[in-house]
Scaffold this motif. Structure first.
Motif, PDB file in Angstrom:
ATOM      1  N   TYR A   1      -3.412   3.646  -2.186  1.00  0.00           N
ATOM      2  CA  TYR A   1      -3.469   2.595  -3.189  1.00  0.00           C
ATOM      3  C   TYR A   1      -3.125   1.241  -2.567  1.00  0.00           C
ATOM      4  O   TYR A   1      -2.301   1.157  -1.654  1.00  0.00           O
ATOM      5  CB  TYR A   1      -2.456   2.848  -4.306  1.00  0.00           C
ATOM      6  N   ILE A   2      -3.735   0.181  -3.100  1.00  0.00           N
ATOM      7  CA  ILE A   2      -3.358  -1.187  -2.782  1.00  0.00           C
ATOM      8  C   ILE A   2      -3.229  -1.953  -4.082  1.00  0.00           C
ATOM      9  O   ILE A   2      -4.001  -1.734  -5.026  1.00  0.00           O
ATOM     10  CB  ILE A   2      -4.387  -1.864  -1.847  1.00  0.00           C
ATOM     11  N   ARG A   3      -2.241  -2.839  -4.168  1.00  0.00           N
ATOM     12  CA  ARG A   3      -2.072  -3.651  -5.377  1.00  0.00           C
ATOM     13  C   ARG A   3      -3.097  -4.775  -5.411  1.00  0.00           C
ATOM     14  O   ARG A   3      -3.318  -5.475  -4.409  1.00  0.00           O
ATOM     15  CB  ARG A   3      -0.660  -4.234  -5.470  1.00  0.00           C
ATOM     16  N   VAL A   4      -3.718  -4.941  -6.584  1.00  0.00           N
ATOM     17  CA  VAL A   4      -4.657  -6.020  -6.848  1.00  0.00           C
ATOM     18  C   VAL A   4      -4.152  -6.780  -8.072  1.00  0.00           C
ATOM     19  O   VAL A   4      -3.163  -6.379  -8.684  1.00  0.00           O
ATOM     20  CB  VAL A   4      -6.086  -5.458  -7.057  1.00  0.00           C
TER      21      VAL A   4
ATOM     22  N   MET B   1       5.339   1.991  -2.603  1.00  0.00           N
ATOM     23  CA  MET B   1       4.429   1.332  -1.666  1.00  0.00           C
ATOM     24  C   MET B   1       5.235   0.601  -0.591  1.00  0.00           C
ATOM     25  O   MET B   1       6.368   0.181  -0.821  1.00  0.00           O
ATOM     26  CB  MET B   1       3.512   0.355  -2.408  1.00  0.00           C
ATOM     27  N   PHE B   2       4.620   0.439   0.577  1.00  0.00           N
ATOM     28  CA  PHE B   2       5.213  -0.288   1.691  1.00  0.00           C
ATOM     29  C   PHE B   2       4.525  -1.637   1.853  1.00  0.00           C
ATOM     30  O   PHE B   2       3.319  -1.759   1.615  1.00  0.00           O
ATOM     31  CB  PHE B   2       5.066   0.500   2.996  1.00  0.00           C
ATOM     32  N   LEU B   3       5.283  -2.642   2.297  1.00  0.00           N
ATOM     33  CA  LEU B   3       4.703  -3.948   2.591  1.00  0.00           C
ATOM     34  C   LEU B   3       4.219  -3.941   4.043  1.00  0.00           C
ATOM     35  O   LEU B   3       5.013  -4.085   4.976  1.00  0.00           O
ATOM     36  CB  LEU B   3       5.729  -5.060   2.374  1.00  0.00           C
ATOM     37  N   VAL B   4       2.903  -3.736   4.226  1.00  0.00           N
ATOM     38  CA  VAL B   4       2.300  -3.731   5.553  1.00  0.00           C
ATOM     39  C   VAL B   4       2.008  -5.173   5.955  1.00  0.00           C
ATOM     40  O   VAL B   4       1.309  -5.901   5.251  1.00  0.00           O
ATOM     41  CB  VAL B   4       1.020  -2.877   5.587  1.00  0.00           C
ATOM     42  N   HIS B   5       2.557  -5.576   7.080  1.00  0.00           N
ATOM     43  CA  HIS B   5       2.530  -6.969   7.517  1.00  0.00           C
ATOM     44  C   HIS B   5       1.144  -7.383   8.004  1.00  0.00           C
ATOM     45  O   HIS B   5       0.397  -6.583   8.591  1.00  0.00           O
ATOM     46  CB  HIS B   5       3.548  -7.153   8.648  1.00  0.00           C
TER      47      HIS B   5
ATOM     48  N   TYR C   1      -8.135   2.057  -4.706  1.00  0.00           N
ATOM     49  CA  TYR C   1      -8.099   2.788  -3.451  1.00  0.00           C
ATOM     50  C   TYR C   1      -8.602   1.852  -2.355  1.00  0.00           C
ATOM     51  O   TYR C   1      -9.536   1.063  -2.574  1.00  0.00           O
ATOM     52  CB  TYR C   1      -8.973   4.035  -3.515  1.00  0.00           C
ATOM     53  N   LEU C   2      -8.013   1.955  -1.178  1.00  0.00           N
ATOM     54  CA  LEU C   2      -8.434   1.086  -0.080  1.00  0.00           C
ATOM     55  C   LEU C   2      -9.932   1.221   0.213  1.00  0.00           C
ATOM     56  O   LEU C   2     -10.604   0.239   0.532  1.00  0.00           O
ATOM     57  CB  LEU C   2      -7.623   1.392   1.172  1.00  0.00           C
TER      58      LEU C   2
ATOM     59  N   VAL D   1       0.850  -1.192   0.000  1.00  0.00           N
ATOM     60  CA  VAL D   1       0.000   0.000   0.000  1.00  0.00           C
ATOM     61  C   VAL D   1       0.885   1.242   0.000  1.00  0.00           C
ATOM     62  O   VAL D   1       2.039   1.197   0.415  1.00  0.00           O
ATOM     63  CB  VAL D   1      -0.937   0.039   1.230  1.00  0.00           C
ATOM     64  N   GLY D   2       0.325   2.365  -0.460  1.00  0.00           N
ATOM     65  CA  GLY D   2       1.102   3.593  -0.448  1.00  0.00           C
ATOM     66  C   GLY D   2       0.280   4.804  -0.835  1.00  0.00           C
ATOM     67  O   GLY D   2      -0.800   4.682  -1.434  1.00  0.00           O
TER      68      GLY D   2
END
Length: 331
Positions: free
Chosen positions: A222-225, A194-198, A232-233, A187-188
């Motif tokens: 943003y989130i990758r799909v 973007m950061f990898l949110v655990h 958008y989240l 997400v970013g």
């Protein structure tokens, strides 16, 4: 993401159920009457005469026995899905057709052929169509496709700034899958960084682990799909597909079970990779964690300038979630 179809002929209920349990996205049944039997077993896409995708019209089958057959397969309109089967499993016809068509599916007999088809010309076919009466082979191909999912080159980001922001709306993404240590969502504030949110895989004295959950951040991010797209989240709903990545960058598709938007104290996190600036806005709580390069989680409550976490960078520019080439500056 690659599609996995199983061609069931002659009809066998056990083959269908094994295919569905192995992750098949569609069942091909040339027998119109048997197609109705598939629908009784589960909600899935059935490719058959009169099926969800009509075999012979929306989906066509071409056996490649010579150059003429290859040319025939290439001439179908772009919207038609073409299944090709080579009689001697030669790669050249696939290479030629992959270069010309997006909607190309290759018939395979086993996991090895599936892996080759998915890697041909690096891009590979859009999906594979498994023809087998061996239940174990269906399972092997399902595992091969899972292993062939998206692979990103994650980067090490050095934290440069941490700033409490006060209250904001954040999105907690509950999925229908369990995640492991080292996995999370990208997400970013920008699709360019973007950061990898655990995932919430860790226990603590106050809250039990929730390994199906990623507390992903502020509504605007943003989130990758799948298929190299973003959302958008705040757009996520039950049933949507999102990508989960491990610390090595290997991605898999999971489904949203619930998306919760709640008002919480927020935190701006900024970092740098080479000359690139990355930022995200996360909930300010101990259970929200970024991911270290070795895959271990790092709570935002303990985060400090100079810490190193995992991220992903690309050129900026998205239109309705799809990557585009354009000049854009995001701050």
């Amino acid at each position: 993401m690659k599609e996995f179809w199983v061609w069931v002929e002659p009809y066998d209920k056990k083959l269908v159920t094994t295919a569905l349990e192995s992750g098949a996205t569609a069942i091909v049944v040339p027998d119109k009457e048997k197609a109705k039997e598939v629908k009784k077993l589960a909600r899935t896409t059935v490719i058959a005469p009169g099926g969800d995708l009509e075999l012979g019209r929306e989906v066509v089958y071409v056996k490649i026995e010579g150059k003429e057959d290859e040319e025939k397969a290439a001439k179908y309109p772009p919207e038609v899905k073409v299944i090709v089967e080579t009689t001697d499993w030669t790669i050249i016809p696939l290479e030629n057709l992959i270069a010309q068509r997006e909607e190309l599916y290759a018939v395979v007999k086993n996991a090895h052929e599936a892996e080759v088809a998915l890697q041909t010309l690096e891009k590979g076919v859009k999906g594979i169509v498994l023809k087998t009466e061996d239940i174990n082979e269906i399972k092997r191909v399902g595992k091969a496709l899972e292993a062939a999912q998206e692979k990103l080159e994650l980067v090490t980001v050095k934290i440069t700034r941490i700033l409490p922001l006060g209250l904001g709306d954040r999105v907690c993404v509950d999925t229908t899958s369990l995640m492991s240590r080292g996995e999370g969502m990208l997400v970013g504030n920008s699709s360019a960084g973007m950061f990898l949110v655990h995932a919430e895989t860790e226990e603590n004295p106050y809250v039990a682990s929730r390994p199906f959950r990623v507390n992903a951040g502020a509504v605007h991010m943003y989130i990758r799909v799948p298929n190299n797209k973003t959302k958008y989240l705040c757009e996520l709903n039950a049933g949507d597909q999102v990508m989960v990545y491990n610390h090595e960058g290997r991605g898999r598709v999971v489904y949203v079970g619930r998306s919760k938007v709640e008002r919480r104290p927020m935190l701006l996190v900024e970092g740098k990779y080479e000359d690139r600036k990355l930022s995200c806005i996360l909930q300010n709580a101990e259970t929200i964690r970024l991911t270290r390069p070795d895959g271990t989680p790092l709570s935002v409550a303990e985060l400090k300038e100079g810490d190193e976490v995992l991220g992903y960078v690309e050129e900026a520019g998205r239109h309705f979630g799809m990557k585009v080439e354009e000049t854009i500056i995001e701050k």
